[in-house]
Design an enzyme around this catalytic site. Structure first.
Site, PDB file in Angstrom:
ATOM      1  N   ASP A 103      49.679  44.728  38.329  1.00 10.89           N
ATOM      2  CA  ASP A 103      50.589  43.578  38.270  1.00 10.89           C
ATOM      3  C   ASP A 103      50.403  42.785  36.975  1.00 10.89           C
ATOM      4  OD1 ASP A 103      48.024  42.765  39.026  1.00 10.89           O
ATOM      5  OD2 ASP A 103      48.681  41.458  40.649  1.00 10.89           O
ATOM      6  N   ASP A 106      44.686  40.443  32.636  1.00  8.56           N
ATOM      7  CA  ASP A 106      44.281  39.120  32.180  1.00  8.56           C
ATOM      8  C   ASP A 106      43.101  39.290  31.209  1.00  8.56           C
ATOM      9  OD1 ASP A 106      44.059  36.313  32.191  1.00  8.56           O
ATOM     10  OD2 ASP A 106      42.821  36.275  33.972  1.00  8.56           O
ATOM     11  N   LYS A 134      48.387  39.083  29.578  1.00  9.74           N
ATOM     12  CA  LYS A 134      48.062  37.827  28.882  1.00  9.74           C
ATOM     13  C   LYS A 134      47.112  38.168  27.743  1.00  9.74           C
ATOM     14  CE  LYS A 134      47.824  35.013  33.102  1.00  9.74           C
ATOM     15  NZ  LYS A 134      46.858  34.250  33.923  1.00  9.74           N
TER      16      LYS A 134
END
Ligand code: IMP
Ligand code: MG
Length: 180
Positions: A103, A106, A134
Site C-alpha cells: 500500500d 514509508d 514517501k
C-alpha cells in the site's frame, strides 16, 4: 460518508482509479513479452488488499495471488525493528515471477526485510509495486519498479490504509486531522 477525523480528501477515488489503471498497463507491458511467465502476485496484509483487488483486474495475464502478514516489533514509529512473519504464504515462490504489492512505502524498513525473505526463496524474478511512496521518509533504499504516487510526509488513510485499524474502507485517500 461521514469523514470525521479526516482533514481533507487528498487523492480522490477518480485519481486512484486512473493511477491503478496506469500501473496495470505498466505491469502488462513489462511482463507480456516474458517467456514461460509464472506470475505470482503477493500482497502484504492488511493494507494492500483494496489496492491489490483493483490492480489485478487491470493485469491481463494469467496469475495467481497470495498474501502474507508481517509485523514489526520495537519502536513502532521508526519500524527499524525485526520483522516477524505472522502469516506466511501458501504458495511456493521458487522459480516464480513474483510481483510484490504494497500500500505504502514509508521508511522502507518493513519492505526491505520482506524482500530479503522472498529473495531467499529463489523466485525467478522479483518486482515491486507500491501504490504510495514517501521518498522523504526513506531510511533504507527499496527498489520500486511500479509506483502509483509519491507523496509528502503526511499521514494518510483510506483505500486500505488505516489509522489504528480504522478508515480502510474510505474510497478516497485522506489526510488525518492533526491533534492539537
Ligand atoms: P515502513 O517500514 O516505514 O516503510 O512502513 C510501512 C508501513 O507503515 C506501511 O505498510 C503501512 O502499514 C504503514 N504506514 C506508513 N505510512 C503510513 C501512512 O501514512 N498511513 C497509513 N499507514 C502508513
Ligand atoms: Mg502495511
Amino acid at each position: 460518508m461521514d469523514n470525521h477525523g479526516i482533514d481533507k480528501e487528498f487523492i480522490s477515488a477518480e485519481e486512484i482509479a486512473s493511477t491503478v489503471a496506469r500501473l496495470g498497463k505498466e505491469i502488462n507491458n513489462h511482463y507480456s513479452s516474458k517467456q514461460d511467465l509464472d506470475l505470482l502476485v503477493i500482497g502484504l496484509l492488511r493494507g494492500s488488499f483494496v489496492f491489490m483487488a483493483d490492480l489485478i483486474r487491470h493485469i491481463e495475464l494469467p496469475l495467481t495471488v497470495d498474501f502474507m502478514t508481517v509485523s514489526s516489533y520495537g519502536d513502532a514509529t521508526t519500524s527499524t525493528a525485526n520483522v516477524k512473519v505472522v502469516m506466511d504464504l501458501d504458495e511456493p515462490v521458487e522459480g516464480k515471477d513474483v510481483l510484490m504489492v504494497e500500500d505504502i512505502i514509508d521508511t522502507g524498513n518493513t519492505f526491505n526485510k520482506v524482500i530479503g525473505l522472498i529473495r531467499y526463496r529463489k523466485p525467478r524474478s522479483l518486482k515491486i509495486c507500491t501504490f504510495l511512496s514517501k521518498p522523504s521518509r526513506r531510511q533504507v533504499e527499496v527498489p520500486i519498479d511500479f509506483c502509483g504516487m509519491e507523496i509528502p510526509d503526511e499521514f494518510v488513510c483510506g483505500y486500505g490504509l488505516d489509522y489504528a485499524q480504522k478508515y480502510r474502507n474510505l474510497p478516497y485517500i485522506g489526510i488525518l486531522k492533526k491533534k492539537d
